[in-house]
Design a protein around this motif. Structure first.
Motif, PDB file in Angstrom:
ATOM      1  N   LEU A 133       0.858  -1.177   0.000  1.00  0.00           N
ATOM      2  CA  LEU A 133       0.000   0.000   0.000  1.00  0.00           C
ATOM      3  C   LEU A 133       0.896   1.230   0.000  1.00  0.00           C
ATOM      4  N   GLY A 134       0.973   1.887  -1.135  1.00  0.00           N
ATOM      5  CA  GLY A 134       1.798   3.082  -1.235  1.00  0.00           C
ATOM      6  C   GLY A 134       2.986   2.850  -2.152  1.00  0.00           C
ATOM      7  N   PRO A 135       3.716   3.881  -2.472  1.00  0.00           N
ATOM      8  CA  PRO A 135       3.522   5.225  -1.938  1.00  0.00           C
ATOM      9  C   PRO A 135       2.384   6.020  -2.591  1.00  0.00           C
ATOM     10  N   GLY A 155      -2.641  -2.168  -5.814  1.00  0.00           N
ATOM     11  CA  GLY A 155      -3.251  -2.893  -6.930  1.00  0.00           C
ATOM     12  C   GLY A 155      -3.364  -1.987  -8.153  1.00  0.00           C
ATOM     13  N   PRO A 156      -4.530  -2.006  -8.829  1.00  0.00           N
ATOM     14  CA  PRO A 156      -4.681  -1.187 -10.035  1.00  0.00           C
ATOM     15  C   PRO A 156      -5.047   0.271  -9.745  1.00  0.00           C
ATOM     16  N   PHE A 157      -5.222   0.629  -8.465  1.00  0.00           N
ATOM     17  CA  PHE A 157      -5.707   1.966  -8.104  1.00  0.00           C
ATOM     18  C   PHE A 157      -4.580   2.895  -7.692  1.00  0.00           C
ATOM     19  N   ARG A 158      -4.715   4.172  -8.061  1.00  0.00           N
ATOM     20  CA  ARG A 158      -3.771   5.219  -7.679  1.00  0.00           C
ATOM     21  C   ARG A 158      -4.548   6.386  -7.095  1.00  0.00           C
ATOM     22  N   VAL A 193       4.203  10.370   3.700  1.00  0.00           N
ATOM     23  CA  VAL A 193       4.630   9.299   2.805  1.00  0.00           C
ATOM     24  C   VAL A 193       5.952   9.738   2.187  1.00  0.00           C
ATOM     25  N   PRO A 194       7.039   9.016   2.441  1.00  0.00           N
ATOM     26  CA  PRO A 194       8.346   9.448   1.935  1.00  0.00           C
ATOM     27  C   PRO A 194       8.331   9.696   0.435  1.00  0.00           C
ATOM     28  N   GLY A 195       8.787  10.888   0.041  1.00  0.00           N
ATOM     29  CA  GLY A 195       8.904  11.234  -1.369  1.00  0.00           C
ATOM     30  C   GLY A 195       7.606  11.606  -2.056  1.00  0.00           C
ATOM     31  N   HIS A 196       6.481  11.626  -1.331  1.00  0.00           N
ATOM     32  CA  HIS A 196       5.178  11.946  -1.919  1.00  0.00           C
ATOM     33  C   HIS A 196       4.460  12.947  -1.014  1.00  0.00           C
ATOM     34  N   PRO A 197       4.798  14.241  -1.129  1.00  0.00           N
ATOM     35  CA  PRO A 197       4.291  15.240  -0.186  1.00  0.00           C
ATOM     36  C   PRO A 197       2.784  15.458  -0.226  1.00  0.00           C
ATOM     37  N   ASP A 198       2.102  15.019  -1.269  1.00  0.00           N
ATOM     38  CA  ASP A 198       0.646  15.179  -1.339  1.00  0.00           C
ATOM     39  C   ASP A 198      -0.108  14.023  -0.695  1.00  0.00           C
ATOM     40  N   ASN A 199       0.610  12.983  -0.261  1.00  0.00           N
ATOM     41  CA  ASN A 199      -0.017  11.788   0.313  1.00  0.00           C
ATOM     42  C   ASN A 199       0.313  11.641   1.786  1.00  0.00           C
ATOM     43  N   GLN A 219      -3.759  -1.882  13.519  1.00  0.00           N
ATOM     44  CA  GLN A 219      -4.918  -2.624  13.035  1.00  0.00           C
ATOM     45  C   GLN A 219      -5.056  -2.495  11.527  1.00  0.00           C
ATOM     46  N   VAL A 220      -4.935  -1.269  11.015  1.00  0.00           N
ATOM     47  CA  VAL A 220      -5.143  -1.032   9.584  1.00  0.00           C
ATOM     48  C   VAL A 220      -4.360   0.211   9.167  1.00  0.00           C
ATOM     49  N   VAL A 221      -3.903   0.213   7.916  1.00  0.00           N
ATOM     50  CA  VAL A 221      -3.212   1.362   7.332  1.00  0.00           C
ATOM     51  C   VAL A 221      -4.020   1.813   6.129  1.00  0.00           C
ATOM     52  N   VAL A 222      -4.224   3.129   6.021  1.00  0.00           N
ATOM     53  CA  VAL A 222      -4.938   3.712   4.890  1.00  0.00           C
ATOM     54  C   VAL A 222      -4.027   4.725   4.227  1.00  0.00           C
ATOM     55  N   LEU A 223      -3.920   4.662   2.906  1.00  0.00           N
ATOM     56  CA  LEU A 223      -3.179   5.639   2.111  1.00  0.00           C
ATOM     57  C   LEU A 223      -4.158   6.709   1.671  1.00  0.00           C
ATOM     58  N   LYS A 224      -3.822   7.986   1.912  1.00  0.00           N
ATOM     59  CA  LYS A 224      -4.766   9.062   1.641  1.00  0.00           C
ATOM     60  C   LYS A 224      -4.103  10.243   0.957  1.00  0.00           C
ATOM     61  N   LEU A 225      -4.894  10.971   0.166  1.00  0.00           N
ATOM     62  CA  LEU A 225      -4.476  12.281  -0.292  1.00  0.00           C
ATOM     63  C   LEU A 225      -4.592  13.241   0.885  1.00  0.00           C
ATOM     64  N   LYS A 226      -3.632  14.146   1.051  1.00  0.00           N
ATOM     65  CA  LYS A 226      -3.771  15.161   2.099  1.00  0.00           C
ATOM     66  C   LYS A 226      -5.019  15.993   1.866  1.00  0.00           C
ATOM     67  N   ALA A 227      -5.404  16.196   0.609  1.00  0.00           N
ATOM     68  CA  ALA A 227      -6.622  16.963   0.306  1.00  0.00           C
ATOM     69  C   ALA A 227      -7.860  16.312   0.888  1.00  0.00           C
ATOM     70  N   ASN A 228      -7.778  15.007   1.235  1.00  0.00           N
ATOM     71  CA  ASN A 228      -8.910  14.292   1.817  1.00  0.00           C
ATOM     72  C   ASN A 228      -9.306  14.871   3.162  1.00  0.00           C
TER      73      ASN A 228
END
Length: 198
Positions: free
Chosen positions: A54-56, A60-63, A157-163, A186-195
């Motif tokens: 999950l990341g960066p 899977g097929p989602f970005r 997220v290292p190297g991805h300042p928007d995430n 328990q769980v990790v979620v990858l998010k846009l900071k804009a979220n």
């Protein structure tokens, strides 16, 4: 600390799906009942072929940031009619939970057994997280403060300042709140900071 608002989880969602859905919206939460079975003491690196990275910037097929049309074109997810005022989340056919909105497109992602490229995922300890993801996504809040207040930390997220990663911990077995290092993920979620606006 930023107050984060939630979304309505899908009816019939299990504990894992509920946890992922709430975290996709940026919520801190408590689960009723005894919770999941105890996790291993430390599992900083993937140990099972079924685990996903999950990341960066995706899983899977989602970005993160892909349009809803692009997400549907993967064939692994189908959107509902969106409410322009709300962020929503649905789990696709491959078990990846996609957080989305008409405004932001795909803004958050998680899956069962998902780990960051650095190996942080279910069963990792807070000490592990601090070692490999020490930088909070918001410099006004320390990871220790976030864990103490909400049981969730938001890391860069290292190297991805928007995430960012939203990492929810099981703190129920801690007997000494002064030593949070043994709290387990328990769980990790990858998010846009804009979220954070959702």
């Amino acid at each position: 600390m930023t107050v984060r608002t939630g979304i309505r989880p899908a009816l019939g969602a299990g504990t894992g799906a509920l946890a992922a859905t709430l975290l996709l919206a940026g919520c801190g939460f408590d689960l009723d009942g005894p919770g999941p079975a105890p996790a291993p003491e430390v599992t900083s690196a993937p140990s099972d072929a079924s685990e996903r990275t999950l990341g960066p910037d995706g899983v899977g097929p989602f970005r993160l940031g892909m349009s809803l049309d692009e997400a549907e074109a993967t064939g692994a997810w189908e959107r509902r009619a969106e409410n322009p005022e709300a962020c929503m989340a649905d789990t696709g056919t491959d078990g990846i939970t996609v957080g989305w909105s008409g405004e932001l497109g795909v803004h958050s992602l998680t899956a069962e057994n998902a780990r960051t490229p650095e190996g942080i995922g279910p069963g990792s300890t807070y000490a592990d997280v601090r070692r490999v993801h020490p930088e909070p996504s918001d410099p006004d809040d320390t990871l220790d403060e976030q864990l103490a207040l909400l049981g969730t930390v938001w890391t860069a997220v290292p190297g991805h300042p928007d995430n960012m990663y939203a990492i929810k911990f099981d703190t129920s077995r801690l007997t000494d709140r002064g030593r949070p290092g043994s709290a387990t993920v328990q769980v990790v979620v990858l998010k846009l900071k804009a979220n954070e606006r959702c």
